[in-house]
Structure formats: C-alpha cells, structure tokens
Design a protein around this motif. Structure first.
Motif, PDB file in Angstrom:
ATOM      1  N   ALA A 118       0.822  -1.215   0.000  1.00  0.00           N
ATOM      2  CA  ALA A 118       0.000   0.000   0.000  1.00  0.00           C
ATOM      3  C   ALA A 118       0.851   1.257   0.000  1.00  0.00           C
ATOM      4  CB  ALA A 118      -0.931  -0.003   1.213  1.00  0.00           C
ATOM      5  N   LYS A 119       1.966   1.226   0.711  1.00  0.00           N
ATOM      6  CA  LYS A 119       2.814   2.415   0.863  1.00  0.00           C
ATOM      7  C   LYS A 119       3.860   2.564  -0.233  1.00  0.00           C
ATOM      8  CE  LYS A 119       1.471   4.426   4.750  1.00  0.00           C
ATOM      9  NZ  LYS A 119       1.057   5.854   4.780  1.00  0.00           N
ATOM     10  N   THR A 120       4.254   1.465  -0.857  1.00  0.00           N
ATOM     11  CA  THR A 120       5.384   1.528  -1.799  1.00  0.00           C
ATOM     12  C   THR A 120       5.091   0.937  -3.172  1.00  0.00           C
ATOM     13  OG1 THR A 120       6.343  -0.619  -1.222  1.00  0.00           O
ATOM     14  CG2 THR A 120       6.927   1.248   0.192  1.00  0.00           C
ATOM     15  N   GLY A 121       4.102   0.059  -3.259  1.00  0.00           N
ATOM     16  CA  GLY A 121       3.873  -0.665  -4.505  1.00  0.00           C
ATOM     17  C   GLY A 121       4.765  -1.883  -4.665  1.00  0.00           C
ATOM     18  N   ASN A 122       5.647  -2.140  -3.696  1.00  0.00           N
ATOM     19  CA  ASN A 122       6.532  -3.302  -3.771  1.00  0.00           C
ATOM     20  C   ASN A 122       5.750  -4.602  -3.689  1.00  0.00           C
ATOM     21  OD1 ASN A 122       8.523  -1.384  -3.683  1.00  0.00           O
ATOM     22  ND2 ASN A 122       9.531  -2.160  -1.839  1.00  0.00           N
ATOM     23  N   LEU A 123       6.216  -5.619  -4.401  1.00  0.00           N
ATOM     24  CA  LEU A 123       5.617  -6.941  -4.324  1.00  0.00           C
ATOM     25  C   LEU A 123       5.942  -7.594  -2.989  1.00  0.00           C
ATOM     26  CD1 LEU A 123       6.409  -8.411  -7.879  1.00  0.00           C
ATOM     27  CD2 LEU A 123       4.409  -7.101  -7.144  1.00  0.00           C
ATOM     28  N   GLY A 124       5.021  -8.427  -2.511  1.00  0.00           N
ATOM     29  CA  GLY A 124       5.241  -9.230  -1.315  1.00  0.00           C
ATOM     30  C   GLY A 124       4.857 -10.664  -1.613  1.00  0.00           C
ATOM     31  N   MET A 172      -3.373  -8.701  -7.127  1.00  0.00           N
ATOM     32  CA  MET A 172      -3.719  -9.514  -5.968  1.00  0.00           C
ATOM     33  C   MET A 172      -3.284  -8.815  -4.679  1.00  0.00           C
ATOM     34  SD  MET A 172      -5.179 -12.595  -5.555  1.00  0.00           S
ATOM     35  CE  MET A 172      -4.760 -13.581  -7.006  1.00  0.00           C
ATOM     36  N   ILE A 173      -4.200  -8.744  -3.714  1.00  0.00           N
ATOM     37  CA  ILE A 173      -3.871  -8.268  -2.374  1.00  0.00           C
ATOM     38  C   ILE A 173      -4.485  -9.239  -1.371  1.00  0.00           C
ATOM     39  CG2 ILE A 173      -3.727  -5.837  -3.042  1.00  0.00           C
ATOM     40  CD1 ILE A 173      -6.520  -5.454  -1.810  1.00  0.00           C
ATOM     41  N   GLY A 174      -4.179  -9.059  -0.088  1.00  0.00           N
ATOM     42  CA  GLY A 174      -4.813  -9.861   0.943  1.00  0.00           C
ATOM     43  C   GLY A 174      -3.878 -10.861   1.578  1.00  0.00           C
ATOM     44  N   ILE A 277       1.681 -10.858  -3.697  1.00  0.00           N
ATOM     45  CA  ILE A 277       0.842  -9.691  -3.418  1.00  0.00           C
ATOM     46  C   ILE A 277       1.405  -8.488  -4.177  1.00  0.00           C
ATOM     47  CG2 ILE A 277       0.011  -8.121  -1.622  1.00  0.00           C
ATOM     48  CD1 ILE A 277      -1.159 -11.013  -1.587  1.00  0.00           C
ATOM     49  N   GLY A 278       0.518  -7.800  -4.896  1.00  0.00           N
ATOM     50  CA  GLY A 278       0.944  -6.665  -5.722  1.00  0.00           C
ATOM     51  C   GLY A 278       1.161  -7.028  -7.173  1.00  0.00           C
ATOM     52  N   LYS A 279       1.080  -8.319  -7.500  1.00  0.00           N
ATOM     53  CA  LYS A 279       1.246  -8.780  -8.874  1.00  0.00           C
ATOM     54  C   LYS A 279      -0.115  -8.831  -9.560  1.00  0.00           C
ATOM     55  CE  LYS A 279       2.476 -12.877 -11.577  1.00  0.00           C
ATOM     56  NZ  LYS A 279       2.971 -14.276 -11.543  1.00  0.00           N
ATOM     57  N   GLU A 280      -0.144  -8.519 -10.859  1.00  0.00           N
ATOM     58  CA  GLU A 280      -1.383  -8.654 -11.623  1.00  0.00           C
ATOM     59  C   GLU A 280      -1.529 -10.098 -12.103  1.00  0.00           C
ATOM     60  OE1 GLU A 280      -3.895  -6.756 -15.351  1.00  0.00           O
ATOM     61  OE2 GLU A 280      -2.523  -5.544 -14.173  1.00  0.00           O
ATOM     62  N   TYR A 281      -2.671 -10.662 -11.791  1.00  0.00           N
ATOM     63  CA  TYR A 281      -2.998 -12.025 -12.195  1.00  0.00           C
ATOM     64  C   TYR A 281      -4.152 -11.980 -13.204  1.00  0.00           C
ATOM     65  CZ  TYR A 281      -0.347 -14.292  -8.384  1.00  0.00           C
ATOM     66  OH  TYR A 281       0.639 -14.750  -7.547  1.00  0.00           O
ATOM     67  N   LYS A 282      -4.105 -12.868 -14.172  1.00  0.00           N
ATOM     68  CA  LYS A 282      -5.235 -13.131 -15.043  1.00  0.00           C
ATOM     69  C   LYS A 282      -5.516 -14.620 -14.960  1.00  0.00           C
ATOM     70  CE  LYS A 282      -7.087 -12.698 -19.732  1.00  0.00           C
ATOM     71  NZ  LYS A 282      -6.847 -12.227 -21.132  1.00  0.00           N
ATOM     72  N   ILE A 283      -6.680 -14.972 -14.424  1.00  0.00           N
ATOM     73  CA  ILE A 283      -7.026 -16.374 -14.193  1.00  0.00           C
ATOM     74  C   ILE A 283      -8.284 -16.684 -14.981  1.00  0.00           C
ATOM     75  CG2 ILE A 283      -7.614 -18.091 -12.440  1.00  0.00           C
ATOM     76  CD1 ILE A 283      -6.130 -16.109 -10.439  1.00  0.00           C
ATOM     77  N   VAL A 284      -8.213 -17.711 -15.820  1.00  0.00           N
ATOM     78  CA  VAL A 284      -9.304 -18.073 -16.705  1.00  0.00           C
ATOM     79  C   VAL A 284      -9.773 -19.478 -16.374  1.00  0.00           C
ATOM     80  CG1 VAL A 284     -10.013 -18.371 -19.111  1.00  0.00           C
ATOM     81  CG2 VAL A 284      -8.349 -16.597 -18.517  1.00  0.00           C
ATOM     82  N   LYS A 285     -11.078 -19.664 -16.385  1.00  0.00           N
ATOM     83  CA  LYS A 285     -11.660 -20.972 -16.106  1.00  0.00           C
ATOM     84  C   LYS A 285     -11.224 -21.990 -17.153  1.00  0.00           C
ATOM     85  CE  LYS A 285     -16.117 -23.127 -15.020  1.00  0.00           C
ATOM     86  NZ  LYS A 285     -17.571 -22.893 -14.856  1.00  0.00           N
TER      87      LYS A 285
END
Length: 286
Positions: A118-124, A172-174, A277-285
């Motif tokens: 949230a504060k930096t945009g860094n991946l976790g 993705m977050i959480g 966390i912080g990565k963009e995911y595309k998930i398809v059925k």
C-alpha cells in the motif's frame, strides 16, 4: 531469484520464536547453507527483555536495515502470531521503496506485506520458509530450490477452481483474513479498487468467518474489487465445513457477477505454494 552465495535476511516481525524449538531453526539454516544461500539472522528472533514498544521499534529498525543493505537480496519472515502490525509505525517506507527486494511471510505477516504494498507498490510473497524443513515429503524443499535457484515457476504455479464467473484479472492483495482486517481504517490498508482480494485462515469457526466477511463487505471500496480469491481455511476444511463456508460467503457478498475462485494450494498447509501480493494475475476458467 537467488544466485549462489547470496545473502538473505531472516526475521521474526510477529511473535518471537519459541526458544525450545531452536534446533528446528538450526536445521533450517543448514538446509539453506546446503543450497549455498547465506542467511543473516535478525537479533530479534527470540524473546527479549525489551518492553513492547521498544521491541516493536527494534524489529522495525532491523527490517529497515535489511532493506538498505545491498548485500541482502531477499527477506524471509519465519514468524506468525499476533504482533506483526506493531512494527508498522517504525518501518521506513521511503527506504523500502528505494531498495525494493522480495519479502516473504504469511499468516500474521499479511499485515506487513499489504502495508508495504500500500505504501510503496513493492511486491510481497505469501510463503512460509520454515515449510521447507517441516514438510517431511520434501516437496517444499524441491519447489524452493527449483524456483529460487533454478529459477522455474514451480512455487508460483497455483491451480484455481471457479465458484462464480469464468475469468478474473487484477492485482492480488490480501492474505490471512484476520490479519488483513487489522489494517482496516489505518493508513496501511491497500486500495481495494480493481483488486483481486485473496483470503485464507488457519483457525476460526464458521461464525467467526461470518463476522469477518461481514466486516469486509461493510468496508468502503469493497464493492469495487474485481474478484474474490479463497485459499485454505484449515480448521473449517478439517471439519468438512468448506461447502458451508462457501455458501455463507456467497450469501454475504450477494453479487452473482463477482468472480469467486478457490485454491487448495495457498494457506497454512505445509505444502502451500507462494502467492504474490501486488502482482497482476489473469485467471481463466479451464
């Protein structure tokens, strides 16, 4: 991700490790050294005589120093419990942003991973390093070596099932639902807009999960998420109440258009894989 003889930081930002389990830590360190990974240990891994505020500040300072140290290529938190959010006021987010590096942890460390994003945009990275020792089948050790040393994607290859929808795309977050909710109403809570919200839990009854999901649904911005991703809910899964949990979540969310996906491969299991966390995911059925 790591090359031979590079250094990694080992921290415990949540509860101190049990001094009685020190032999487990030694075995873990030996496994890292066998892989030619050089661990650098925090001086706050075990209980200290410091008061709560001083201990939290010291842990924050250690994290800041590990980020600033160019020789430290990644940081692994091997703790869990309740105290991770106590260090947030003492993290130097400017320094963390200026010296981005992978930070791994899970469970209570969810609060730190999401605050840093949230504060930096860094991946976790939601992952517990100790599992390479505790997984007696050595699947984790194999995945870790293949991913970190051979640079495959084994640790990140997660299988998802769709409960609602056929495609979901977003950042993705959480993480652990209880620990993610610690950030609600604070400056460290990530923006929910257009995100995929991942949630898992170790303990807790169906009634407690109902309370948590109701709180999430009441948060400003929750209606703006792109999708909901569920990991393992260990105690509920063990009680064969997973279907009841899903029905309850669908009832509370009350949005048939919101994609909802689930995996058995991320959470508190010894065989859990790593979610970024912080990565963009595309998930398809499938």
């Amino acid at each position: 991700m790591l090359n031979e003889n590079e250094r990694i930081g080992i921290v415990a930002c949540s509860n101190p490790l049990n001094i009685g389990n020190k032999e487990n830590l030694i075995s873990l360190l030996d496994m890292l050294l066998d892989m030619k990974i050089n661990p650098v240990l925090s001086k706050m891994l075990f209980p200290s005589n410091l008061d709560a505020k001083t201990a939290a500040k010291k842990k924050g300072e250690i994290m800041n120093n590990f980020y600033k140290d160019e020789d430290i290529k990644a940081i692994f938190d091997i703790s869990g419990g309740d105290l991770a959010n106590t260090i947030l006021p003492y993290l130097d987010f400017n320094a963390i942003k200026a010296h981005p590096k992978p930070f791994f942890g899970y469970s209570d460390v969810t609060s730190i991973i999401n605050a840093i994003y949230a504060k930096t945009g860094n991946l976790g990275y939601l992952y517990q390093l100790k599992n390479i020792y505790f997984d007696e089948e050595h699947k984790q050790l194999h995945r870790f070596k293949e991913t970190m040393i051979a640079k495959t994607k084994d640790l990140y290859d997660i299988k998802w099932d769709f409960i609602q929808g056929e495609m979901v795309q977003g950042i993705m977050i959480g993480g652990n639902i209880r620990c993610f909710l610690k950030l609600a109403g604070t400056p460290y809570f990530p923006d929910l807009t257009d995100k995929i919200l991942f949630l898992e839990s170790f303990g807790g009854s169906l009634l407690l999960m109902e309370s948590f999901f109701a709180q999430l649904q009441q948060l400003p911005g929750f209606t703006k998420i792109k999708g909901l991703a569920l990991g393992t809910f260990t105690k509920i899964d063990e009680a064969n109440e997973t279907n009841d949990l899903i029905k309850m979540i669908i009832n509370i969310i009350d949005d048939q258009k919101l994609p909802i996906i689930k995996t058995k491969e991320v959470g508190h299991g010894l065989d859990a894989k790593c979610l970024v966390i912080g990565k963009e995911y595309k998930i398809v059925k499938a």
